[in-house]
Design an enzyme around this catalytic site. Structure first.
Site, PDB file in Angstrom:
ATOM      1  N   ASP A 118       0.854  -1.184   0.000  1.00 30.59           N
ATOM      2  CA  ASP A 118       0.000   0.000   0.000  1.00 30.59           C
ATOM      3  C   ASP A 118       0.889   1.232   0.000  1.00 30.59           C
ATOM      4  O   ASP A 118       1.999   1.206   0.542  1.00 30.59           O
ATOM      5  CB  ASP A 118      -0.900   0.018   1.239  1.00 30.59           C
ATOM      6  CG  ASP A 118      -1.980  -1.057   1.209  1.00 30.59           C
ATOM      7  OD1 ASP A 118      -2.445  -1.401   0.103  1.00 30.59           O
ATOM      8  OD2 ASP A 118      -2.364  -1.533   2.281  1.00 30.59           O
ATOM      9  N   ASP A 136      -7.073  -1.286  -4.547  1.00 32.15           N
ATOM     10  CA  ASP A 136      -8.130  -0.888  -3.610  1.00 32.15           C
ATOM     11  C   ASP A 136      -9.027   0.181  -4.224  1.00 32.15           C
ATOM     12  O   ASP A 136     -10.251   0.151  -4.061  1.00 32.15           O
ATOM     13  CB  ASP A 136      -7.522  -0.343  -2.311  1.00 32.15           C
ATOM     14  CG  ASP A 136      -6.685  -1.366  -1.571  1.00 32.15           C
ATOM     15  OD1 ASP A 136      -6.983  -2.574  -1.675  1.00 32.15           O
ATOM     16  OD2 ASP A 136      -5.737  -0.949  -0.879  1.00 32.15           O
TER      17      ASP A 136
END
EC number: 3.4.23.36
Length: 161
Positions: A118, A136
């Site tokens: 991330d 995401d």
């Protein structure tokens, strides 16, 4: 005449999202150490190298087998939903393609690295949102598109009654 399935558009959308997702994660892993952060837009957007072996907010951290099984089931369900429910509906097919690409992008990370990379770190209206990635974002946009498509279909079907 409308096409039943827009396979080329769906595949192209999936491939584009997957390439951007995987290349961006690769660039983060080769150029930043975990925890490194660069401010892009003050008090709004940072690029922060982070690893997550769970879901959002670290939920179910370390439960890789669970994520493998659930993701495979979700990918199969998305293909079935695409075939059965998205006929003649380009918008729904794009939505499902975004969901598929997002799920597959994070699945690839889990299989190859045992965790998800991330890096998009936002502060929205004073809330420090969990760090996320392109996969995401694709999942989120796909869910929003599915909801819009379902509402639109419900309104159209209500008018026809």
């Amino acid at each position: 005449m409308k096409k039943k399935y827009y396979i080329s558009i769906s595949l192209l959308m999936t491939i584009i999202v997957l390439v951007f997702d995987q290349v961006s994660k690769w660039l983060i892993t080769i150029s930043m150490k975990v925890g490194d952060s660069y401010e892009i837009i003050p008090n709004f957007l940072n690029i922060t190298s982070h690893r997550n072996n769970g879901a959002a907010w670290g939920i179910l951290s370390g439960k890789m087998l669970f994520f493998y099984i659930i993701t495979i089931i979700i990918l199969i369900v998305l293909v079935i939903f695409y075939i059965k429910e998205a006929q003649f509906n380009l918008f729904m097919q794009v939505a499902i393609s975004l969901l598929f690409a997002g799920a597959l992008g994070n699945f690839i990370d889990r299989v190859l690295h045992g965790e998800v990379v991330d890096f998009i770190d936002t502060n929205i209206f004073g809330y420090d949102f969990p760090i996320f990635n392109i996969a995401d974002s694709s999942l989120t946009i796909g869910v929003i598109f599915v909801i819009i498509a379902l509402i639109k279909d419900a309104i159209i079907n209500k008018k026809e009654v």
